[in-house]
Design a protein around this motif. Sequence first.
Motif, PDB file in Angstrom:
ATOM      1  N   ALA A 467      48.862  30.493  41.899  1.00 32.36           N
ATOM      2  CA  ALA A 467      47.787  30.888  43.085  1.00 32.36           C
ATOM      3  C   ALA A 467      47.306  32.145  42.349  1.00 32.36           C
ATOM      4  N   ALA A 468      47.940  32.739  41.946  1.00 31.15           N
ATOM      5  CA  ALA A 468      47.248  33.943  40.967  1.00 31.15           C
ATOM      6  C   ALA A 468      45.798  33.498  39.701  1.00 31.15           C
ATOM      7  N   HIS A 469      45.718  32.691  39.535  1.00 31.92           N
ATOM      8  CA  HIS A 469      45.233  31.926  38.548  1.00 31.92           C
ATOM      9  C   HIS A 469      44.220  31.832  39.524  1.00 31.92           C
ATOM     10  N   THR A 470      43.634  30.508  40.238  1.00 36.41           N
ATOM     11  CA  THR A 470      42.605  30.216  40.914  1.00 36.41           C
ATOM     12  C   THR A 470      41.825  30.625  42.025  1.00 36.41           C
ATOM     13  N   LEU A 471      43.183  31.331  42.123  1.00 35.68           N
ATOM     14  CA  LEU A 471      41.931  32.977  43.187  1.00 35.68           C
ATOM     15  C   LEU A 471      41.577  33.595  42.435  1.00 35.68           C
ATOM     16  N   GLY A 472      41.922  33.909  41.198  1.00 33.23           N
ATOM     17  CA  GLY A 472      40.666  35.237  40.303  1.00 33.23           C
ATOM     18  C   GLY A 472      40.163  34.426  39.719  1.00 33.23           C
ATOM     19  N   LEU A 473      40.530  33.139  39.543  1.00 35.43           N
ATOM     20  CA  LEU A 473      39.039  32.608  38.829  1.00 35.43           C
ATOM     21  C   LEU A 473      37.822  31.880  40.300  1.00 35.43           C
ATOM     22  N   THR A 474      38.174  32.090  40.542  1.00 31.92           N
ATOM     23  CA  THR A 474      36.861  31.816  42.092  1.00 31.92           C
ATOM     24  C   THR A 474      36.156  33.773  42.045  1.00 31.92           C
ATOM     25  N   HIS A 475      37.085  34.785  41.915  1.00 30.77           N
ATOM     26  CA  HIS A 475      36.617  35.852  42.416  1.00 30.77           C
ATOM     27  C   HIS A 475      35.887  36.197  41.143  1.00 30.77           C
ATOM     28  N   LEU A 476      36.118  35.255  40.037  1.00 33.89           N
ATOM     29  CA  LEU A 476      35.630  36.016  38.532  1.00 33.89           C
ATOM     30  C   LEU A 476      33.980  35.395  38.633  1.00 33.89           C
ATOM     31  N   MET A 477      34.493  34.201  39.058  1.00 36.07           N
ATOM     32  CA  MET A 477      32.918  32.926  38.697  1.00 36.07           C
ATOM     33  C   MET A 477      32.258  33.182  39.422  1.00 36.07           C
ATOM     34  N   ALA A 478      32.472  34.315  41.084  1.00 35.27           N
ATOM     35  CA  ALA A 478      31.276  34.696  41.289  1.00 35.27           C
ATOM     36  C   ALA A 478      30.986  35.754  41.883  1.00 35.27           C
ATOM     37  N   GLY A 479      31.297  36.224  40.835  1.00 38.51           N
ATOM     38  CA  GLY A 479      31.287  37.511  40.336  1.00 38.51           C
ATOM     39  C   GLY A 479      31.441  38.785  41.137  1.00 38.51           C
ATOM     40  N   ARG A 480      32.429  38.678  41.307  1.00 39.02           N
ATOM     41  CA  ARG A 480      33.917  39.428  41.987  1.00 39.02           C
ATOM     42  C   ARG A 480      35.119  40.190  40.904  1.00 39.02           C
ATOM     43  N   PRO A 481      34.391  40.720  39.244  1.00 36.63           N
ATOM     44  CA  PRO A 481      35.444  40.705  38.418  1.00 36.63           C
ATOM     45  C   PRO A 481      36.603  41.456  38.791  1.00 36.63           C
ATOM     46  N   GLU A 482      36.106  42.815  39.439  1.00 33.26           N
ATOM     47  CA  GLU A 482      37.381  43.582  39.463  1.00 33.26           C
ATOM     48  C   GLU A 482      38.098  42.787  40.934  1.00 33.26           C
ATOM     49  N   LEU A 483      37.682  42.076  41.697  1.00 33.77           N
ATOM     50  CA  LEU A 483      39.210  40.879  42.914  1.00 33.77           C
ATOM     51  C   LEU A 483      40.290  40.111  41.307  1.00 33.77           C
ATOM     52  N   ALA A 484      39.254  39.644  40.480  1.00 27.56           N
ATOM     53  CA  ALA A 484      39.951  39.048  39.677  1.00 27.56           C
ATOM     54  C   ALA A 484      41.107  39.737  38.780  1.00 27.56           C
ATOM     55  N   TYR A 485      40.875  40.911  38.157  1.00 26.81           N
ATOM     56  CA  TYR A 485      41.552  41.822  37.479  1.00 26.81           C
ATOM     57  C   TYR A 485      42.448  41.815  38.574  1.00 26.81           C
ATOM     58  N   ASP A 486      42.546  42.500  39.447  1.00 23.59           N
ATOM     59  CA  ASP A 486      43.541  43.192  40.678  1.00 23.59           C
ATOM     60  C   ASP A 486      44.808  41.930  40.802  1.00 23.59           C
ATOM     61  N   VAL A 487      44.385  40.471  41.141  1.00 27.70           N
ATOM     62  CA  VAL A 487      45.035  39.449  41.862  1.00 27.70           C
ATOM     63  C   VAL A 487      45.999  39.592  40.990  1.00 27.70           C
ATOM     64  N   CYS A 488      44.959  38.509  39.718  1.00 35.70           N
ATOM     65  CA  CYS A 488      46.160  38.241  38.279  1.00 35.70           C
ATOM     66  C   CYS A 488      46.605  39.074  37.768  1.00 35.70           C
ATOM     67  N   ASP A 489      46.500  40.419  37.538  1.00 40.28           N
ATOM     68  CA  ASP A 489      46.940  42.104  37.031  1.00 40.28           C
ATOM     69  C   ASP A 489      48.955  41.903  37.750  1.00 40.28           C
ATOM     70  N   GLN A 490      48.302  41.560  39.096  1.00 37.96           N
ATOM     71  CA  GLN A 490      49.460  42.191  39.414  1.00 37.96           C
ATOM     72  C   GLN A 490      50.498  40.800  39.670  1.00 37.96           C
TER      73      GLN A 490
END
Length: 675
Positions: A467-490
């Motif tokens: 779940a973290a991967h799919t959400l993180g990938l979407t945030h990253l590709m949509a230009g939201r790297p901070e959200l991508a980092y947070d969800v995968c780091d947690q």
Amino acid sequence: MTTSFVGRDSELDTVRAALAQQRCVTLTGGGGVGKSRLALRVAEQIRGQYADGVWWVDLSNLYDDRLFTATVCDAVDLLDHNPRAPVEALCEWLTGRQILLVFDCCERVLASCLLLMSELLAAAPQLTILATSRQAIGVRIEHRIEVAPLSMDDGDDGGNGDAVRLFRERCATTAPALSLDTPGSAEAVSAICHRLEGIPLAVELACARLRESSLTEIAERLGSRLDTLVDETVWPRRHRALRTAIGWSHELCSPLERLLWARLSVFRGPLDLADAQSVCAGGPLIADDIPWLMERLVDQSVLQQVGERYRMLDTLCEYGAMWLAELGEEGALARLHAEHFAAMLAEAEAGWLSDRQVAWYARISATHADVRAALDHLIEADPDAAVEMAGRTGLFWPCCGHLHESRDYLERVLALDTPKGPSRTRALWALGITLTLQGDHPTALRIGEECTEAACEDDTPQSELFAAHTLGLTHLMAGRPELAYDVCDQALIGHGTSPPSGAPQLCCMVIRTFAHSALGRLTEAYEAAIALRRLSVRYGEHWARSYAFHQLAFIDLLQGRAHDAELHARAMLTSKHNLNDNLGIALALDLLTGANAVQGNGIAAARTSGTGNTFWRMLGHPNHGTPELSEVRDLWESQARESVGDDAYDKAFTNALNDDAEEGLALVMQGPLSS
């Protein structure tokens, strides 16, 4: 084709002339008459007349219309990372190109062929279509050529007809010691070819019997069988000779050979011995006997061997399927086939984090048609197993460009009435990354959030990481790297293990590394990429390693280490090529372009950029990629142009852009391109 082409000089002239005047030519005729072989030979002869190439679309493994357009996209290497309809993508891809598309076995999906061909011909004025079908397709501008059997009469020079020439050529391979020049032999060969009405497949099946029967015996048996086959309502007269040859060949097979022939008809594409043993063994057919039985079927021209894999012509496959139904084994074999390929995907997923990773990608790519057929069966017969199997494609199909098929199957299985659990969560993950790679970020975000809710209910580390991967990938590709980092780091803090627990953990590590660099934390990103590369090398896997090389190359470029960036970009390119990951190849070519430009090698930068644009065009997104790369592409191009001049740059870029993608890639991978 695995055997040579014989005769048909007048037919070749006719088809070539028709293609010079017509935009849609269909070769019609019965099964086994040689339509596909004729189309292939014509395509080979006139390839140079089409600036943008000749593309072969094999429809023989389709049994319904659902994946017809996706199959055409795959055939022309259009991997379209875009949520739009495949037809729209095809029209755009073909517009302005001078291409010959060859559609083989259109009778499988006749209505879909009519609709798609009509739309493509209207959208792409320079497109020409050559089709093979057992009946006309119905396109308004269709020019139909009926493919007759091989000639049997003597030519003007007193030589043999083409059917006899084919018989002689195959005989030289099958029974090289047999003389065909005695009066009795020549008469028998002529009689056989006449009784088989010159149908190439029938002639080849008869030739295969020369290992065990004399010419006279073959001629007499064929004559006797043909005389007794009079029910033309069951088998049209023009097909009687082929039915006779196939039926006689079938009768002369041993009981075990006939049983294997019938059971092999369940396969939709080329197969290897392990596939045959797993699916076809049972009852009197012992797994250890299957290798030599397969060789017997090859000797009898029932199977064709290409390398280590086997395939059956569709006409012979249809005959085998008829006998499988007579035996009452259709349902059982479909179940065994589906179970085999579901188990293969499970094994591939379990072996993903290993030195077998590349081999698994190749294996799943080679069995693509059968994986689809297995999923189709399970969707109807075992929904729970369908959800589980479809989720496991997420590590492979999106990576290899099968995005439309991935989305189709995943949406179908998720619409089934199945219980919640890790398998369903994994299917949501697979759909989420598919949607993100298509650029459908709003839908991907919704699916990612649904996957996160499901993972919480599962309460398993794997589900949480998926779940973290799919959400993180979407945030990253949509230009939201901070959200991508947070969800995968947690997720990694809470559920990561050492050593890694599997694919989803490495996936999250990749997203976290990319997010570091997107946020400007280059030191942390570089250290994370080094650690990820070290871990990947230890396991022998290439997917995560390639993205570690991506980050190392990108940061090297930002920090002025262009030579190191080139080495890392080339390493990424090698790994992505091994995986047949065209998105990764395009990203690596972008980085290599930058490394060449920064080093002042403008011609190499132009050529690499042209090849990269060819791959981006195949993907349907000429300016796609991670957001941070798009910001520096223009700078790299300016540097390259400044080093060699606009004219030289444009010439090198255009030449590479117009080259075949694989040929261009091969040149890049040979080593540094000098100015």
